[in-house]
Design an enzyme around this catalytic site. Sequence first.
Site, mmCIF file in Angstrom:
data_model
loop_
_atom_site.group_PDB
_atom_site.id
_atom_site.type_symbol
_atom_site.label_atom_id
_atom_site.label_comp_id
_atom_site.label_asym_id
_atom_site.label_seq_id
_atom_site.Cartn_x
_atom_site.Cartn_y
_atom_site.Cartn_z
ATOM 1 N N ASN A 10 -23.701 9.364 16.099
ATOM 2 C CA ASN A 10 -22.242 9.334 15.990
ATOM 3 C C ASN A 10 -21.666 10.302 17.015
ATOM 4 O OD1 ASN A 10 -19.581 9.239 15.225
ATOM 5 N ND2 ASN A 10 -19.889 10.286 13.259
ATOM 6 N N LYS A 12 -18.645 10.777 17.759
ATOM 7 C CA LYS A 12 -17.340 11.318 17.327
ATOM 8 C C LYS A 12 -16.359 11.252 18.512
ATOM 9 C CE LYS A 12 -19.695 13.928 13.781
ATOM 10 N NZ LYS A 12 -19.785 15.142 12.961
ATOM 11 N N HIS A 94 -16.888 8.108 6.840
ATOM 12 C CA HIS A 94 -17.460 9.384 7.296
ATOM 13 C C HIS A 94 -16.668 10.542 6.692
ATOM 14 C CE1 HIS A 94 -18.578 12.692 9.967
ATOM 15 N NE2 HIS A 94 -19.670 12.002 10.207
ATOM 16 N N GLU A 96 -15.455 13.125 7.844
ATOM 17 C CA GLU A 96 -14.270 13.545 8.606
ATOM 18 C C GLU A 96 -13.091 12.599 8.353
ATOM 19 O OE1 GLU A 96 -17.225 15.488 11.869
ATOM 20 O OE2 GLU A 96 -16.201 13.629 12.376
ATOM 21 N N GLU A 165 -24.531 12.306 3.657
ATOM 22 C CA GLU A 165 -24.201 13.441 4.513
ATOM 23 C C GLU A 165 -23.612 14.572 3.684
ATOM 24 O OE1 GLU A 165 -23.034 11.894 8.759
ATOM 25 O OE2 GLU A 165 -21.378 11.653 7.372
ATOM 26 N N GLY A 171 -22.352 19.869 11.336
ATOM 27 C CA GLY A 171 -21.808 20.697 12.400
ATOM 28 C C GLY A 171 -21.802 22.181 12.088
ATOM 29 N N SER A 211 -26.532 18.012 10.560
ATOM 30 C CA SER A 211 -27.246 18.939 11.453
ATOM 31 C C SER A 211 -28.714 18.555 11.641
ATOM 32 C CB SER A 211 -27.110 20.376 10.964
ATOM 33 O OG SER A 211 -25.747 20.775 10.976
#
Length: 248
Positions: A10, A12, A94, A96, A165, A171, A211
Amino acid sequence: MGRKFVVGGNWKMNGDKNQINEIVNNLKKGPLDENVEVIIGVPAIYLAYVKSIVPDSIAVAAQNCWKVPKGAFTGEISPAMLKDVGINWVILGHSERRSIFGEKDELVAEKVAHALESGLKVIACIGETLEEREAGKTEEVVFRQTKALLSAIGDKWANVVLAYEPVWAIGTGKTASPQQAQEVHSSLRNWLSTNASPDVANAVRIQYGGSVTAANAKELAACSDIDGFLVGGASLKPEFVDIINATK
């Protein structure tokens, strides 16, 4: 077993044509494990470009799409548009999208349903925040998010990959230990066996995302219920090749 390992990258909101050419050339050089399905999630503006330069063995995914075919939805793209430029995968739900853009379980489910009806394949993301994990709510959250997807997916499980996730590990450099990740994947598979069907639970591929790096990929890949990765930052780097080859 027989679940094919699947690794998604991904990107992003990252990359320009120079960087994209570097990433794609690196993937072409590989060599990539032929037994692994590879999917790269690309910013919408570069989807057609990446599709034109990437080998056929690598699938290209959109990072989002809307829940209807067309209309007055400024800034959105539809599954029909993605199909029109040769894109067959999309990443939905996702963390985010959920946390920054406020997408609720119900909206994610509507998007998943429409994407599948339109003939796209979907990487559907689920996962808990640090606060939720520390409150002992990991399973509660993950099961709730997955429950919302059940009716959206219906009988189209063959076109869905679930991506677990843990939001606290995205991150941040923190990774769920292989034991922590395997525990959630195993619980999720048991939940699916009861709430979807044993066949679905046995066949569906569940990726781990959070990560993932070349350093921890092999140990994570060795877990029996981890069927691949959804990789963020590391998918922009040469080590993505090593992550794809983690089961070798």
